[in-house]
Scaffold this active site. Structure first.
Site, PDB file in Angstrom:
ATOM      1  N   ASN A   1       0.841  -1.188   0.000  1.00  0.00           N
ATOM      2  CA  ASN A   1       0.000   0.000   0.000  1.00  0.00           C
ATOM      3  C   ASN A   1       0.885   1.250   0.000  1.00  0.00           C
ATOM      4  O   ASN A   1       2.107   1.163  -0.114  1.00  0.00           O
ATOM      5  CB  ASN A   1      -0.954  -0.013   1.197  1.00  0.00           C
TER       6      ASN A   1
ATOM      7  N   ASP B   1      -9.686  -8.737  -0.516  1.00  0.00           N
ATOM      8  CA  ASP B   1      -8.914  -7.935   0.432  1.00  0.00           C
ATOM      9  C   ASP B   1      -8.845  -6.482  -0.022  1.00  0.00           C
ATOM     10  O   ASP B   1      -8.873  -5.559   0.804  1.00  0.00           O
ATOM     11  CB  ASP B   1      -7.514  -8.525   0.568  1.00  0.00           C
TER      12      ASP B   1
END
Length: 353
Positions: free
Chosen positions: A34, A228
């Site tokens: 991320n 996810d």
């Protein structure tokens, strides 16, 4: 090197046992993480599933007869013990721990290695169940070769796990039905922040050849990565902070998803504690060509996330604002799951001590 779904994998095969022989490892790159450098939980889940698929398929093809591919049926609860970061090396080991007549249980461990210091740590442990399907006939399930157990007690414990997961899968399918109501797009113009409607999210994906196994249906790891991603968006919209996957309750694969389907992956907040969020995620498949089959529910799961500050320390989670009896009911169900998992976790700590 083995080119695997656009990623380069190096496989070190340790043939200590026929049922324990897959050790892939790979360097974590920026596209695995991320914006703050934590590796996505979906990336790790995908690696876990690929290792399980390899060892399951390999074992089920050790006998004469039809060649087959092991398809993921269920992932037991998975805890993310420590985060993994860009630049670390992921090591994934898999072992078949139980074989029923038509399914295998695979235990998978994930280790992260800091190649600058040489330090390693266990980041994930998971148990997955696979069913082998014939390459010649997609509707035919192949009989699984037996495995040798260290003791009768080990075999009995494996059978207990098999029966328990089988019952839970049936209960989950009955609770969700063939097709639950769709999750609408988030409404951040009329909905207040921290409500279910404010953060709920969906993703639409066309299943292509690169997403699929040799038999033309979607790899379980691809599906879990999409799930996810959606759950992470829901959690981030609720907190407006950096979030990481803390755990995933059992992921149940009710039906196969074929190449050419349009999948809708939807997620919505169901429960919040002081430091965690539970998001229900489900996947619906809509065949573009075989339209007579209609849209159907394929996968369901609950993901748990935590909120982190810039130093990676847990932050308090904003309470979920509930609207209506249905949201209240789902909140109470989520609270019950939270308390059950907390009790199990504390019992595990006591046993270790």
């Amino acid at each position: 090197m083995w080119h695997f779904h656009g990623k380069y994998w190096i496989f070190k095969r340790l043939f200590l046992k026929q049922v324990k022989c897959v050790y892939p490892f790979r360097l974590m790159r920026p596209d695995d993480a991320n914006i703050v450098g934590n590796v996505h939980g979906g990336t790790i889940l995908k690696m876990i599933e690929e290792a399980g698929c390899i060892i399951g398929t390999r074992h089920c093809n050790t006998q004469p007869g039809d060649r087959c591919v092991a398809a993921l049926a269920r992932v037991e609860r998975t805890d993310f013990l420590y985060p993994m970061f860009i630049g670390e090396v992921a090591h994934v080991s898999a072992e078949i721990t139980y074989a029923s007549k038509h399914s295998v249980e695979v235990q998978v461990n994930v280790m992260s290695e800091n190649i600058l210091t040489g330090s390693k740590k266990l980041t994930n442990k998971a148990a997955l169940w696979y069913v082998p399907f014939s390459i010649q006939n997609l509707e035919k399930i192949i009989k699984v070769p037996p495995i040798k157990y260290a003791s009768a007690e080990e075999e009995a414990e494996g059978k207990r796990r098999y029966e328990a997961q089988k019952m839970e899968r049936l209960e989950t399918k009955e609770r969700n039905g063939e097709l639950s109501r769709p999750v609408p797009a988030p409404d951040r113009t009329t909905k207040e922040p921290h409500t279910v409607g404010f953060s709920q999210s969906s993703l639409i994906h066309l299943v292509g050849p690169s997403d699929c196994t040799l038999l033309g249906f979607v790899h379980g790891g691809v599906t879990m990565k999409l799930m996810d991603e959606v759950a992470g968006i829901v959690a981030a919209r609720h907190c407006k902070t950096n979030i990481v996957t803390a755990s995933v309750d059992a992921i149940n694969f009710h039906r196969k998803i074929k190449k050419g389907c349009v999948v809708t992956v939807s997620g919505q907040m169901t429960f919040t504690s002081n430091k965690s969020m539970e998001i229900e995620v489900f996947v619906d498949a809509d065949p573009l060509i075989e339209t007579e089959e209609g849209k159907y529910r394929a996968v369901t799961a609950f993901f748990t996330y935590i909120s982190l500050d810039k130093e990676g320390k847990p932050l308090p989670v904003p309470p979920l604002k509930l609207e209506g009896e249905e949201e209240q009911k789902r909140f109470e169900e989520g609270k019950e799951r939270y308390l059950q998992n907390k009790t199990k976790r504390l019992a595990g700590i006591e046993r270790k001590q």
